[in-house]
Structures are given as structure tokens and as C-alpha cells.
Design an enzyme around this catalytic site. Structure first.
Site, short mmCIF file in Angstrom:
data_model
loop_
_atom_site.label_atom_id
_atom_site.label_comp_id
_atom_site.label_asym_id
_atom_site.label_seq_id
_atom_site.Cartn_x
_atom_site.Cartn_y
_atom_site.Cartn_z
N ARG A 1 8.80 -54.74 -21.36
CA ARG A 1 9.56 -56.73 -21.30
C ARG A 1 10.72 -56.02 -20.99
NH1 ARG A 1 8.79 -60.43 -24.99
NH2 ARG A 1 10.74 -60.81 -23.82
N CYS B 1 0.85 -59.50 -26.69
CA CYS B 1 2.29 -60.09 -26.38
C CYS B 1 3.02 -59.42 -28.16
CB CYS B 1 2.94 -61.49 -26.12
SG CYS B 1 2.42 -62.52 -27.64
N HIS C 1 6.43 -68.83 -21.81
CA HIS C 1 7.12 -67.52 -22.06
C HIS C 1 6.42 -66.13 -20.72
CE1 HIS C 1 8.55 -64.20 -23.90
NE2 HIS C 1 7.97 -64.56 -25.16
N ASP D 1 -3.59 -63.55 -28.12
CA ASP D 1 -1.90 -64.00 -28.91
C ASP D 1 -2.66 -64.88 -29.88
OD1 ASP D 1 0.50 -64.93 -29.65
OD2 ASP D 1 1.03 -66.06 -27.35
N ARG E 1 15.96 -68.94 -26.48
CA ARG E 1 14.14 -68.94 -26.85
C ARG E 1 14.89 -70.09 -27.38
NH1 ARG E 1 10.71 -64.38 -29.96
NH2 ARG E 1 10.00 -64.48 -27.52
N GLN F 1 7.64 -62.47 -20.68
CA GLN F 1 6.56 -61.51 -20.93
C GLN F 1 5.74 -61.69 -20.06
OE1 GLN F 1 5.86 -60.50 -24.51
NE2 GLN F 1 4.11 -59.39 -23.86
N1 NVA Z 1 2.99 -67.52 -29.05
C1 NVA Z 1 3.98 -67.17 -29.55
C2 NVA Z 1 4.34 -65.83 -28.81
C3 NVA Z 1 4.93 -65.37 -30.14
C4 NVA Z 1 6.12 -63.93 -29.06
C5 NVA Z 1 4.72 -68.11 -30.32
O1 NVA Z 1 5.28 -68.86 -29.58
O2 NVA Z 1 4.95 -67.96 -31.66
N1 CP Z 2 6.45 -60.42 -27.34
C1 CP Z 2 8.30 -61.17 -28.06
O1 CP Z 2 8.54 -62.79 -27.26
O2 CP Z 2 8.32 -60.72 -29.08
P1 CP Z 2 9.04 -61.55 -29.86
O3 CP Z 2 8.88 -62.83 -30.33
O4 CP Z 2 9.80 -60.30 -31.10
O5 CP Z 2 10.76 -61.53 -29.15
#
Ligand code: NVA
Ligand code: CP
Length: 305
Positions: A290, A262, A130, A222, A103, A133
């Protein structure tokens, strides 16, 4: 040759369906108490530049259920790109592990990681995409609807990594995808162009959320400020106000509409308590899936099964 999972478009439509099928099979078996150690003794290095609950827990638990082991490497552990170059870390982790999940902030970082790693790399979220997801989200829709025929998904909010991955999904599985985002917050232009060029789905931008949700089977939202955009949060709250998924908006959609997010949700901003806790929300099914879809992805990438 090793295969990575960096975006949904890394997979063909058949490969995506195969992942859904395998995920459902693994899920069914797990519910019956049957765990098959398909990845026995294998290890997954999980590199995080950003926080996470679902991604970390679902990969770690999923790997354990498959007979393997996952290592959590927090933002402070590796210092990817700072303490050590991405390319060197890719080569080092490949010497110890059978797979890497990462990540990261910039999508270019995961491309570089995958280029230098000799083991499969899975994208656990970048600023641009993502994919795990949205794979879990489509699996959830499949479970709830039974099929994807005539599917209309309306994405409400920021044209962010989730919106981009939805566009990627629409360039593999036919659907009607409407993105309702404010002016100046469009999804990635190249991703949108590529998605529209694929020609299998209708992918449109509709600024008015009340119009966008008409006939929708799925309303998806989101956070308004993603990880790394915290400084813009206050400004964005004003810009996105009319894009809140509340009962008023949900009532404009079809009677059977389902609401997805998500997570983590900022209750009271992009989604209200009434919708999150209401009968149309399927957000926790989504969170659960997931794990099942990621297990399928790991099996296909990290074993010969
Ligand atoms: N768009 C959000 C998704 C979190 C799972 C982010 O990137 O923070
Ligand atoms: N939806 C998701 O990716 O959650 P986290 O950021 O908690 O991993």
C-alpha cells in the site's frame, strides 16, 4: 490540469504499469536506505470519515519518506458535509495543501470533493471503491508471480468496494476474474457492466465458492460487513458462512495459490487463522505495498517527476 485518482479507471493501462514500475523503484531504493525527497515541502491533507490503520499510516509515512508532510484529519475534526459543505472544504484545503486524500462514505462525496478542489484528490476508500488497495494488491501479485499472464483471481465474499475495484482493475489489465458472492450481494451493477464491456478480461459471477476457486492463482477475500454496515454484521455472518476462506476451500485451488486479504481481517469469519497464518497467505506483503504504490501515485499526481 490537475489529475485525481478516484477509481482505477481514472488511469490507462500504461499509467497503471508506470505506477507499478515507479513503486518498485521507490521500494528498492528505500530498502537500500535511499530516500529521495521528490515531494519536499509538499503537504497532503488526509480527510477521514471512517476509521483506518493501513491507509492513514501508509500515506503519512510515505509522504514523510518523500520529504513532505501529511495531516491527519479525523472524523471529528472536519465534519465533512455536516459542519461544513464538501465543496467549501475542498476549496479551503486546496489553499493550504498540494494534495488531498480522503476516506469517505458516499462515492458521490469524493466526486464532489475532486470537482471543487484545485489540487489532486486521491480516494482512500469510499463505499463504492478502494482503488489504492487493489493497486497495491496487483503490485504484490506482480512481485510474487513476475507477470500477469494467464492470471486468475477469485474474489470470495461480499460484492463490496474491493470487489468493485477488482472489476475496475480487470477492465484495464487482462485477467480471469471470478466473483463468488451470495445472491443479493453482487458487486455494483454499473461497474460490473462497464468491466464486462471493456472486453479485455473474463469477469464472471460464480455462486459456489468451491467451483470458483478451481485453477485460481489468487484467492482474495474481505470482511463480510464493511465499515458502516455494522448493524448487519450478525445477519451477514449467516448469509456468508459458506464463503469462508478456510483450508478446505484453499485446497480446492491450484497448488501454488496465494491468499490475499486487504485487512483488517475478522479471523474466524471470512478467513481462518490457519489460512491467515499459513504458507499461502501474502497479506502482509500486500499491506506493505500500500505504501509503495501510494508513494508512486502521490509522486505522479503531486510533482512534475
Ligand atoms: N470493505 C471494507 C474494506 C476495509 C479496508 C470496508 O469498506 O470496510
Ligand atoms: N486495507 C485498508 O484500507 O486498511 P485500513 O482500513 O486500516 O486503512
Amino acid at each position: 490540469m490537475k489529475k485525481d485518482f478516484l477509481t482505477i479507471t481514472d488511469c490507462t493501462r500504461d499509467e497503471i504499469y508506470d505506477l507499478f514500475e515507479l513503486a518498485l523503484d521507490l521500494k528498492k531504493k528505500l530498502k537500500k536506505g535511499k530516500r529521495k525527497a521528490i515531494l519536499k515541502d509538499k503537504t497532503l491533507a488526509m480527510v477521514f470519515q471512517k476509521p483506518s490503520a493501513r491507509t492513514r499510516v501508509s500515506f503519512e509515512t510515505g509522504m514523510f519518506q518523500l520529504g513532505g508532510h501529511a495531516l491527519y484529519l479525523s472524523p471529528n475534526d472536519i465534519g465533512i458535509g455536516k459542519r461544513e459543505s464538501v465543496a467549501d472544504i475542498a476549496r479551503v484545503l486546496s489553499r493550504y495543501n498540494d494534495g488531498i486524500m480522503a476516506r469517505l462514505f458516499g462515492h458521490e462525496l469524493i466526486l464532489e470533493l475532486a470537482e471543487y478542489a484545485s489540487v489532486p484528490v486521491i480516494n482512500g476508500l469510499t463505499d463504492l471503491y478502494h482503488p489504492c488497495q487493489v493497486m497495491g494488491d496487483m503490485l504484490t501479485i506482480l512481485e510474487h508471480r513476475g507477470h500477469f499472464d494467464g492470471l486468475k483471481v477469485t474474489y470470495i465474499g461480499d460484492g463490496n468496494n474491493l470487489a468493485n475495484s477488482w472489476i475496475n482493475m480487470a477492465s484495464r489489465i487482462p485477467m480471469s476474474l471470478t466473483l463468488s458472492v451470495p445472491e443479493g450481494y453482487n458487486p455494483d451493477a454499473a461497474t460490473l457492466q462497464e468491466g464486462q464491456k471493456s472486453g479485455i478480461s473474463s469477469i464472471e459471477i460464480e455462486r459456489d465458492p468451491m467451483i470458483a476457486v478451481r485453477e485460481a492463482d489468487i484467492i482474495y477475500t474481505d470482511v463480510w460487513a464493511s465499515m458502516g454496515q455494522e448493524k448487519e454484521a450478525e445477519k451477514r455472518k449467516k448469509v456468508f458462512r459458506k464463503y469462508q476462506v478456510n483450508e478446505n476451500l484453499v485446497n480446492e485451488a491450484g497448488a501454488d495459490v496465494k491468499v490475499m486479504h486487504c485487512l483488517p481481517a475478522h479471523r474466524g469469519d471470512e478467513i481462518t487463522d490457519a489460512v491467515m497464518d499459513g504458507p499461502r497467505a501474502i497479506v502482509f506483503d500486500e499491506a506493505e505495498n500500500r505504501m509503495h504504490i501510494q508513494k508512486a501515485i502521490m509522486v505522479r499526481l503531486m510533482s512534475n517527476a
